[in-house]
Enzyme design. Structure first.
Site, PDB file in Angstrom:
ATOM      1  N   HIS A  23       0.827  -1.205   0.000  1.00 46.22           N
ATOM      2  CA  HIS A  23       0.000   0.000   0.000  1.00 46.22           C
ATOM      3  C   HIS A  23       0.862   1.257   0.000  1.00 46.22           C
ATOM      4  O   HIS A  23       0.500   2.259  -0.628  1.00 46.22           O
ATOM      5  CB  HIS A  23      -0.924  -0.013   1.220  1.00 46.22           C
ATOM      6  CG  HIS A  23      -1.929  -1.111   1.201  1.00 46.22           C
ATOM      7  ND1 HIS A  23      -3.270  -0.902   0.994  1.00 46.22           N
ATOM      8  CD2 HIS A  23      -1.782  -2.463   1.339  1.00 46.22           C
ATOM      9  CE1 HIS A  23      -3.918  -2.056   1.019  1.00 46.22           C
ATOM     10  NE2 HIS A  23      -3.024  -3.022   1.231  1.00 46.22           N
ATOM     11  N   ASP A 119      -6.130   5.542   2.219  1.00 50.85           N
ATOM     12  CA  ASP A 119      -6.092   4.173   1.724  1.00 50.85           C
ATOM     13  C   ASP A 119      -7.479   3.550   1.850  1.00 50.85           C
ATOM     14  O   ASP A 119      -8.264   3.903   2.727  1.00 50.85           O
ATOM     15  CB  ASP A 119      -5.093   3.365   2.551  1.00 50.85           C
ATOM     16  CG  ASP A 119      -4.891   1.962   2.024  1.00 50.85           C
ATOM     17  OD1 ASP A 119      -3.945   1.754   1.255  1.00 50.85           O
ATOM     18  OD2 ASP A 119      -5.690   1.061   2.384  1.00 50.85           O
ATOM     19  N   ALA A 346      14.977  -8.569  -4.276  1.00 53.22           N
ATOM     20  CA  ALA A 346      15.299  -8.485  -5.701  1.00 53.22           C
ATOM     21  C   ALA A 346      14.769  -7.179  -6.278  1.00 53.22           C
ATOM     22  O   ALA A 346      13.692  -6.715  -5.888  1.00 53.22           O
ATOM     23  CB  ALA A 346      14.689  -9.665  -6.447  1.00 53.22           C
ATOM     24  N   ASN A 367       0.307  -4.579  -7.667  1.00 53.94           N
ATOM     25  CA  ASN A 367       1.568  -3.905  -7.964  1.00 53.94           C
ATOM     26  C   ASN A 367       2.433  -4.768  -8.870  1.00 53.94           C
ATOM     27  O   ASN A 367       2.968  -4.291  -9.881  1.00 53.94           O
ATOM     28  CB  ASN A 367       2.331  -3.593  -6.675  1.00 53.94           C
ATOM     29  CG  ASN A 367       1.659  -2.530  -5.824  1.00 53.94           C
ATOM     30  OD1 ASN A 367       0.928  -1.691  -6.327  1.00 53.94           O
ATOM     31  ND2 ASN A 367       1.888  -2.581  -4.521  1.00 53.94           N
ATOM     32  N   GLU A 387      -7.929  -9.897  -3.246  1.00 58.98           N
ATOM     33  CA  GLU A 387      -8.378  -9.653  -4.622  1.00 58.98           C
ATOM     34  C   GLU A 387      -7.430 -10.231  -5.659  1.00 58.98           C
ATOM     35  O   GLU A 387      -7.675 -10.103  -6.867  1.00 58.98           O
ATOM     36  CB  GLU A 387      -8.573  -8.147  -4.829  1.00 58.98           C
ATOM     37  CG  GLU A 387      -7.426  -7.381  -5.465  1.00 58.98           C
ATOM     38  CD  GLU A 387      -6.156  -7.317  -4.632  1.00 58.98           C
ATOM     39  OE1 GLU A 387      -5.106  -6.955  -5.185  1.00 58.98           O
ATOM     40  OE2 GLU A 387      -6.214  -7.621  -3.418  1.00 58.98           O
ATOM     41  N   GLN A 388      -6.350 -10.885  -5.222  1.00 58.35           N
ATOM     42  CA  GLN A 388      -5.421 -11.499  -6.176  1.00 58.35           C
ATOM     43  C   GLN A 388      -6.137 -12.495  -7.088  1.00 58.35           C
ATOM     44  O   GLN A 388      -5.802 -12.616  -8.267  1.00 58.35           O
ATOM     45  CB  GLN A 388      -4.294 -12.201  -5.418  1.00 58.35           C
ATOM     46  CG  GLN A 388      -3.407 -11.261  -4.616  1.00 58.35           C
ATOM     47  CD  GLN A 388      -2.580 -11.977  -3.565  1.00 58.35           C
ATOM     48  OE1 GLN A 388      -2.444 -13.200  -3.600  1.00 58.35           O
ATOM     49  NE2 GLN A 388      -2.039 -11.230  -2.613  1.00 58.35           N
TER      50      GLN A 388
END
Length: 478
Positions: A23, A119, A346, A367, A387-388
């Site tokens: 977020h 948010d 990474a 993201n 929500e993925q």
């Protein structure tokens, strides 16, 4: 030259992110976007006392202020659903301190309007700030995409969910959309409307309906269906797609001119273009030992190159042997020059932008998904939470840029399925590969256009329209 018309007195934009990396990252980009389109406006990010210094360090160069609230909570370690809901509820305790902060701003300079952007999980915390003050507007940023947010929140608005004979559910607001039981997190599937999760999420949904505007981390042409669904559901709230809110890859990292360049990028330099699968489940999610083992053996069986940024499996304790990988796997892959396993942070944006990266196995966090599309990289989806599942659904069914491998933290995944999915996105003879790459390249162009400074649907122009509309609302209420 400023990119906006002159204003006698620019407003003060107050950004209030939820203190978790997924977020915070889009809010940092939102702050930079505000500075870009309204350099005359004052921008302040509100943070907890434990996160303020790190946020301040990342925003200082852009002239963006950071205000630490007097009391609060840290993001902590996001793991189980109960831990996460505890963090959401703890964040609501910031409400009194935040309301005092806004009241102090208005008293110190009554002539300057204050525009709060909270948010999506802090919407109810800020929706009634300064309720009788026409100089304060209250908006919400959905850090997700349009489709994922519309489906996720509308499902919560429909609990308790009643399945049909095929174990599918239909949100009341979108009866034409079917969601399978495997696309629900356990706490959503079990929700009865009176549980802690239901009452918290419904407080946010009610706040969405009262907001002066809803900002969405997406672009109009990237997600026309998702934005249409949001507008249908919240038809009285203006919606501004201000995304994609993404960091840009650093050229010196992708071209090899940085002295402190990541070893992952140096390894990618030695691989053929479009040949490598990048594997990462984000900064907060892990899979089990059994799943890790099958994923590893599937990658090995596929015969394709890969970079796997791995975290300890979620059902083992710490230590070097806690990754859940088969014995000798890392050594075999390194000896063959075919795989790199990295137990470190990474530079994901640069990895995805590298010409050797051909696909991304991801948990489908928004993201990560947008970062992949920004580089024209198709995906293998393994959504794990929230929500993925719906990000994966729209990217597979509507965008054609993703193939789904598995769903959820309890999914049974076989090595043959992994190898087949990798072959689909990277195999030279795959009938799907070319179409996915073409559609991912089209999405990349859409994102590039949204990130340009001009154009009616660029993020700069959409953000400018949002600020102007809030100033007009302020003026009309004087």
């Amino acid at each position: 030259m400023a990119e906006t018309k002159d204003h006698q007195r620019a407003g003060h934009v107050v950004l209030f992110p939820f203190m978790a990396q997924g977020h915070l990252a889009p809010f940092r980009c939102l702050a930079a976007l505000l500075r870009r389109c309204r350099p005359d406006a004052r921008v302040t990010v509100v943070a907890t006392s434990s996160t303020a210094e790190s946020i301040r360090a990342s925003l200082a160069a852009d002239g963006i202020g950071v205000h630490a609230l007097a009391s609060g909570t840290s993001a902590g370690s996001i793991g189980s659903s109960q831990q996460l809901i505890d963090l959401f509820l703890a964040a609501e305790s910031l409400r009194p301190a935040f309301h005092r902060f806004v009241a102090d701003l208005r008293r110190s300079d009554p002539g300057v309007s204050v525009h709060v952007v909270a948010d999506m999980f802090l919407a109810s915390t800020t929706s009634d700030v300064a309720p009788d003050d026409p100089g304060v507007t209250r908006s919400v940023l959905l850090t997700t995409g349009g489709y994922g947010a519309a489906l996720y929140f509308s499902l919560w608005d429909s609990v308790p969910l009643v399945p049909d004979d095929d174990e599918c559910f239909r949100p009341r607001c979108f009866p034409d959309v079917r969601v399978h039981r495997s696309q629900l997190t356990d706490h959503l599937a079990a929700a009865d409307g009176g549980d802690t999760w239901s009452t918290f999420i419904r407080r946010q949904i009610a706040a969405f309906s009262r907001a002066d505007a809803l900002l969405v981390n997406t672009a109009e042409k990237l997600e026309p269906k998702g934005l249409s669904m949001l507008r249908q559901w919240l038809n009285n709230v203006p919606i501004f797609p201000v995304g994609p809110l993404l960091r840009t890859a650093m050229p010196e990292e992708t071209t090899g001119n940085s002295p402190s360049r990541s070893p992952i990028l140096e390894w990618l330099d030695k691989q053929p273009p479009g040949s490598v699968l990048y594997v990462s489940f984000g900064s907060h999610y892990t899979i089990s030992t059994r799943q890790t083992t099958e994923l590893a053996l599937g990658l090995e069986k596929s015969g394709h190159r890969f970079v796997w940024v791995i975290r300890p499996a979620d059902d083992v304790n710490g230590g070097e042997q806690s990754l859940g990988l088969p014995e000798g796997f890392v050594e075999r892959m390194e000896a063959a020059g075919r795989g790199l396993v990295a137990c470190c942070w990474a530079p994901q944006v640069e990895v995805l932008a590298h010409e050797a990266t051909g696909a991304f196995l991801t948990h489908c966090g928004w993201n990560s998904a947008q970062e992949s599309l920004a580089s024209g990289v198709p995906m293998i989806g393994w959504p794990l939470s929230a929500e993925q599942f719906y990000n994966a659904k729209t990217m597979a069914e509507d965008m054609g840029v993703c193939v789904e491998l598995a769903r959820g933290v309890a999914a049974t995944v076989a090595r043959d399925e992994v190898a087949g999915a990798v072959e689909t996105v990277l195999g030279e003879t795959s009938s799907v590969r070319a179409a996915m790459r073409r559609k991912a390249a089209e999405a990349k162009k859409v994102i590039e256009a949204a990130r340009e400074a001009d154009g009616h649907e660029s993020s700069v122009e959409v953000m400018r329209r949002f600020i102007d509309s809030m100033e007009e609302l302020h003026a009309s209420q004087k």
